[in-house]
Design a protein around this motif. Structure first.
Motif, PDB file in Angstrom:
ATOM      1  N   ARG A 133      -8.925 -38.592   9.747  1.00 40.79           N
ATOM      2  CA  ARG A 133      -9.431 -37.625  10.731  1.00 40.79           C
ATOM      3  C   ARG A 133     -10.305 -36.566  10.073  1.00 40.79           C
ATOM      4  N   ARG A 136     -13.674 -38.003   9.121  1.00 45.26           N
ATOM      5  CA  ARG A 136     -14.537 -38.142  10.306  1.00 45.26           C
ATOM      6  C   ARG A 136     -15.095 -36.785  10.738  1.00 45.26           C
ATOM      7  N   GLU A 137     -14.245 -35.762  10.716  1.00 47.90           N
ATOM      8  CA  GLU A 137     -14.699 -34.432  11.114  1.00 47.90           C
ATOM      9  C   GLU A 137     -15.817 -33.940  10.202  1.00 47.90           C
ATOM     10  N   HIS A 218      -9.340 -43.635  16.925  1.00 47.78           N
ATOM     11  CA  HIS A 218      -8.028 -42.987  16.836  1.00 47.78           C
ATOM     12  C   HIS A 218      -6.937 -44.013  16.578  1.00 47.78           C
ATOM     13  N   ASP A 221      -7.183 -45.281  12.997  1.00 54.67           N
ATOM     14  CA  ASP A 221      -6.722 -44.305  12.010  1.00 54.67           C
ATOM     15  C   ASP A 221      -5.202 -44.155  12.009  1.00 54.67           C
ATOM     16  N   GLU A 222      -4.607 -44.252  13.183  1.00 59.09           N
ATOM     17  CA  GLU A 222      -3.163 -44.061  13.302  1.00 59.09           C
ATOM     18  C   GLU A 222      -2.358 -45.286  12.907  1.00 59.09           C
TER      19      GLU A 222
END
Length: 242
Positions: A133, A136-137, A218, A221-222
């Motif tokens: 995350r 990506r941010e 999402h 990634d999870e």
């Protein structure tokens, strides 16, 4: 700037001298002294790549601009909770003052906002998803976890070392190693599901497609090693397409 009093033209910098810090974590003194030490440390980390070095040096200069507005005395100690986020607007104002290019401002702003994250992720033993995350941010502003690590390293080298600061400094390489092991040190995770894959399943171009792509990211990634086909199946099922 300080010795000539030209610093008065830059309010964000002028607020740093005299802003106190916890002597446990900053035995070197106030935020001004710490900022000078951090920029010195950052100078030693320069790669010779002009653009990257500009980002590193300006993020080192700006990383604690949020402290003057957030520093207060509480429970017999100085704290500055939220100074990372508070520093965003101060950074933008300062860099606009010096007519910095938009891309440079966006990169420095992103690093200032996240400069506490490397050590926090290590101390919290954060999951791989947290690294994905964050990568990506940062990618949205065209910076990487490597850029963030260099800033965090300069931040922790730019202070008087004692048992507390030395421990934090020794923990930072764990962030670097995990980011490298996850393949996101120099960029965001490679998306397993693409727009064309979803369109092949009947999803039409438009806002819905963009939302589904974010949902796929999402889910990826999870769930670590989940395959593209399984991601698509779960997302389409959730959206009621199947």
């Amino acid at each position: 700037l300080k010795s000539t009093n030209l610093i008065r033209f830059f309010p964000a910098l002028a607020a740093l001298p005299g802003t106190p810090q916890s002597p446990i974590w900053h035995a070197e003194g106030d935020v001004w002294i710490h900022t000078g030490m951090v920029t010195d440390a950052a100078a030693l980390l320069r790669s010779g790549h002009r653009e990257k070095d500009l980002v590193l040096m300006f993020s080192a200069l700006c990383h604690d601009l949020g402290k003057p507005k957030t520093t207060l005395w509480k429970d017999n100690r100085w704290i500055s909770h939220g100074h990372d986020k508070a520093g965003i607007s101060e950074t933008v104002d300062f860099m606009n003052q010096i007519r910095a290019p938009h891309d440079l401002i966006q990169k420095v702003k992103a690093l200032v906002k996240c400069h506490l994250a490397p050590l926090a992720l290590v101390k919290q033993n954060s999951s791989s998803a947290a690294f994905y995350r964050l990568a990506r941010e940062l990618d949205q502003s065209k910076v990487t976890l490597r850029d963030l690590y260099d800033l965090a390293l300069a931040d922790h080298q730019g202070r008087v070392q004692n048992e507390h600061t030395a421990l934090s400094l020794s923990q930072l390489p764990t962030f670097l190693e995990k980011a490298k092991a996850l393949g996101v040190l120099n960029g965001k995770p490679e998306d397993r599901v693409t727009a064309s894959m979803l369109m092949a399943q009947g999803v039409m171009p438009g806002p819905e497609l963009g939302q589904m792509l974010k949902a796929c990211q999402h889910l990826q990634d999870e769930n670590g090693e989940i395959l593209a086909e399984e991601i698509i199946h779960l997302i389409l099922k959730e959206q009621g397409v199947r």
